[in-house]
Write a protein that holds these residues in place. Structure first.
Motif, short mmCIF file in Angstrom:
data_model
loop_
_atom_site.label_atom_id
_atom_site.label_comp_id
_atom_site.label_asym_id
_atom_site.label_seq_id
_atom_site.Cartn_x
_atom_site.Cartn_y
_atom_site.Cartn_z
N THR A 104 -46.28 -106.79 -46.85
CA THR A 104 -47.48 -105.87 -47.34
C THR A 104 -47.65 -105.94 -48.89
O THR A 104 -48.85 -105.89 -49.11
N GLU A 145 -52.15 -109.59 -53.69
CA GLU A 145 -53.47 -110.37 -53.83
C GLU A 145 -54.61 -109.81 -54.14
O GLU A 145 -55.74 -110.14 -54.76
N ALA A 161 -56.89 -111.10 -40.15
CA ALA A 161 -56.96 -110.13 -41.16
C ALA A 161 -58.14 -110.74 -42.17
O ALA A 161 -58.86 -109.82 -42.59
N TRP A 200 -60.83 -111.13 -52.40
CA TRP A 200 -59.47 -111.01 -51.72
C TRP A 200 -59.08 -111.91 -50.64
O TRP A 200 -58.19 -112.56 -50.43
N LEU A 208 -47.96 -116.94 -46.64
CA LEU A 208 -47.65 -115.42 -45.98
C LEU A 208 -47.44 -115.52 -44.52
O LEU A 208 -46.71 -114.71 -44.24
N ARG A 235 -53.02 -118.43 -49.79
CA ARG A 235 -51.48 -117.91 -49.56
C ARG A 235 -50.75 -118.38 -48.47
O ARG A 235 -50.88 -117.94 -47.44
N VAL A 255 -55.01 -104.33 -43.09
CA VAL A 255 -56.56 -104.96 -43.38
C VAL A 255 -57.33 -103.98 -42.22
O VAL A 255 -58.58 -103.61 -42.76
N VAL A 258 -49.62 -108.94 -49.61
CA VAL A 258 -50.89 -108.86 -49.21
C VAL A 258 -51.92 -107.90 -50.23
O VAL A 258 -52.80 -108.22 -50.91
N VAL A 294 -49.85 -107.09 -41.35
CA VAL A 294 -50.90 -107.46 -42.02
C VAL A 294 -52.21 -107.17 -41.25
O VAL A 294 -53.30 -106.42 -41.96
N ILE A 304 -52.66 -113.52 -39.89
CA ILE A 304 -53.09 -113.58 -41.05
C ILE A 304 -54.61 -114.01 -41.08
O ILE A 304 -55.48 -113.47 -41.71
N LEU A 327 -56.28 -114.60 -50.09
CA LEU A 327 -55.33 -114.60 -48.91
C LEU A 327 -55.21 -115.90 -48.13
O LEU A 327 -54.06 -116.45 -47.80
#
Length: 475
Positions: free
Chosen positions: A182, A188, A116, A84, A94, A91, A157, A185, A153, A113, A88
């Motif tokens: 959301t 993913e 997280a 995961w 994001l 990405r 998390v 996230v 985010v 991000i 992320l």
């Protein structure tokens, strides 16, 4: 100062609910609108769930948990979390999506991000320790996570990563203002190969039906919520018959104590930046800044100058230091409460105003700075969740401590001094959850780690505890 240009949205975003491993619309095909707070324009829509959708998601999570889910294999859970995190990290859009939907400055979105992702990896690492393999307590069960919009985010998390690490299954309910990011996230995570259907579910809404259902549901074992004390009290009452575990963060805005032996110009810049993250709409923001009387005049001028120099505008603009408030209702509410505070303060140093020109359609409000002599008075302790800062003075360390302690339930206190002995004395005297030394992180910690040069410890807001999601005798 204002940053002017705002990019138009090029395509309409669409976020669906995730229930039992299937992406689907809400019952009755209801949808809510996602709005860019920088210009008031619609950027997409999201599935607007109701109580029935919440029950369906809870049943899916319960079924997955009873079938074993991830609960019997720590190494497998660690692998899923690491995958995961990798997804992320890849990405790159994001942070842009978070800024588009939430309004915060792009650099702040990138930091959120990254925080997280680090949290996910932290919990994966915990599972790879020998103690995890030897058999910890069983998972608590089904976790409902009500995610606020100010750090959607990071706060998602902070609860979901330790819940999954513990072997729980989850139902996530985002704020309507952050439904898109959301869903991205969670998407993913859902795409990680080997994740059993129903382990993670997502239900968005425009009202409060989904939240009320999750709070009261006997199918939910743990409830995570970050928000106001008033809302938290109501939730606790509604949740009482189900005897679920409550993991609530109801802290308020923060306080800073600035002593005479410090670089005042540098401190003013750091505190101005901290106060304006997410336009001041989070409980880590320093709402009250107290300065030793011998440096008060200098600090007041430096802080005013630092706030005046902040560029207000769309979060993706180069040089922007503060974005818009989250929505139109927040703009009105913060504006009203700011005017009330201005009428009660001792001196208005900066009067926040709505932006005009190219920013007139967005929810922008420039920073306000006031001076208040009574640091324990009602007006000085009132929270305003916007770009509002007050400055006051103190003569002695004890006075500074009393003022900070008067801000009950404050997220943290930052202490600015070059004297390690003073730090130790204050750390023992301050009653706040965390003490930050010569720094004021915007993802402020939730509990203090006493000792060393920095007493900051990442609590629930930065990255939650796996132990919170393990079954105990009180379950």
């Amino acid at each position: 100062m204002e940053a002017r240009a705002i990019k138009p949205e090029v395509h309409r975003l669409r976020a669906q609910n995730l229930v039992g491993g299937q992406w689907q619309p809400a019952g009755g095909a209801r949808e809510g609108d996602s709005i860019n707070p920088a210009n008031g324009r619609e950027i997409g829509g999201f599935a607007a769930g109701a109580a029935a959708d919440a029950r369906q998601a809870t049943d899916a999570a319960r079924l997955a948990f009873e079938r074993g889910g991830l609960s019997h294999d720590p190494a497998r859970r660690a692998e899923l979390l690491l995958r995961w995190a990798e997804r992320l990290e890849k990405r790159g859009d994001l942070a842009h999506l978070l800024t588009l939907e939430n309004g915060k400055v792009l650099a702040q979105s990138r930091h959120e991000i990254a925080t997280a992702i680090a949290c996910v990896r932290h919990h994966a690492g915990q599972l790879l320790q020998p103690a995890a393999a030897s058999g910890a307590a069983p998972a608590a069960g089904v976790v409902a996570i009500l995610v606020p919009w100010h750090a959607p985010v990071a706060l998602l998390v902070a609860s979901l990563a330790p819940a999954l690490a513990a072997g729980c299954c989850a139902v996530v309910k985002p704020a309507r203002q952050s439904a898109q990011v959301t869903a991205a996230v969670i998407g993913e995570l859902a795409a990680v190969e080997g994740l059993p259907a129903g382990v993670v579910n997502l239900v968005s809404e425009t009202g409060q039906e989904v939240a009320r259902e999750l709070v009261a549901s006997r199918g939910v074992d743990v409830l995570c919520f970050t928000g106001s004390q008033e809302t938290g009290r109501k939730m606790a009452q509604a949740a009482a018959p189900s005897a679920k575990r409550l993991l609530f963060d109801l802290t308020r805005k923060s306080c800073s104590l600035v002593f005479a032996d410090i670089d005042m110009q540098a401190v003013a810049g750091q505190l101005a930046a901290a106060a304006l993250v997410a336009a001041g709409q989070h409980n880590g923001a320093p709402r009250r800044i107290l300065v030793h009387a011998s440096r008060f005049g200098e600090a007041r001028a430096a802080l005013k100058r630092a706030l005046e120099q902040v560029v207000v505008g769309a979060g993706d603009r180069a040089g922007c230091g503060m974005g818009p408030l989250i929505d139109a209702s927040a703009l009105v509410a913060v504006g009203v409460r700011t005017e009330q505070a201005l009428a009660r303060c001792d001196e208005v140093l900066l009067h926040g105003r709505r932006a005009g020109g190219d920013l007139a359609d967005g929810y922008f409000l420039s920073p306000t700075l006031v001076a208040e002599s009574d640091c324990t008075g009602a007006s000085a302790l009132e929270d305003i969740y916007g770009p509002f800062v007050s400055i006051g003075r103190f003569e002695e360390d004890g006075e500074a401590v009393a003022c900070a302690n008067a801000m009950r339930m404050a997220r943290s206190v930052s202490v600015w001094t070059g004297d390690p002995a003073r730090v130790q004395r204050l750390a023992r005297a301050l009653r706040n959850d965390s003490v930050l030394v010569n720094r004021h992180d915007w993802l402020a910690p939730g509990s203090a780690e006493r000792g060393g040069d920095s007493m900051a410890h990442r609590g629930r807001q930065g990255c939650g505890s796996l132990a919170d999601f393990l079954a105990t005798p009180r379950q």
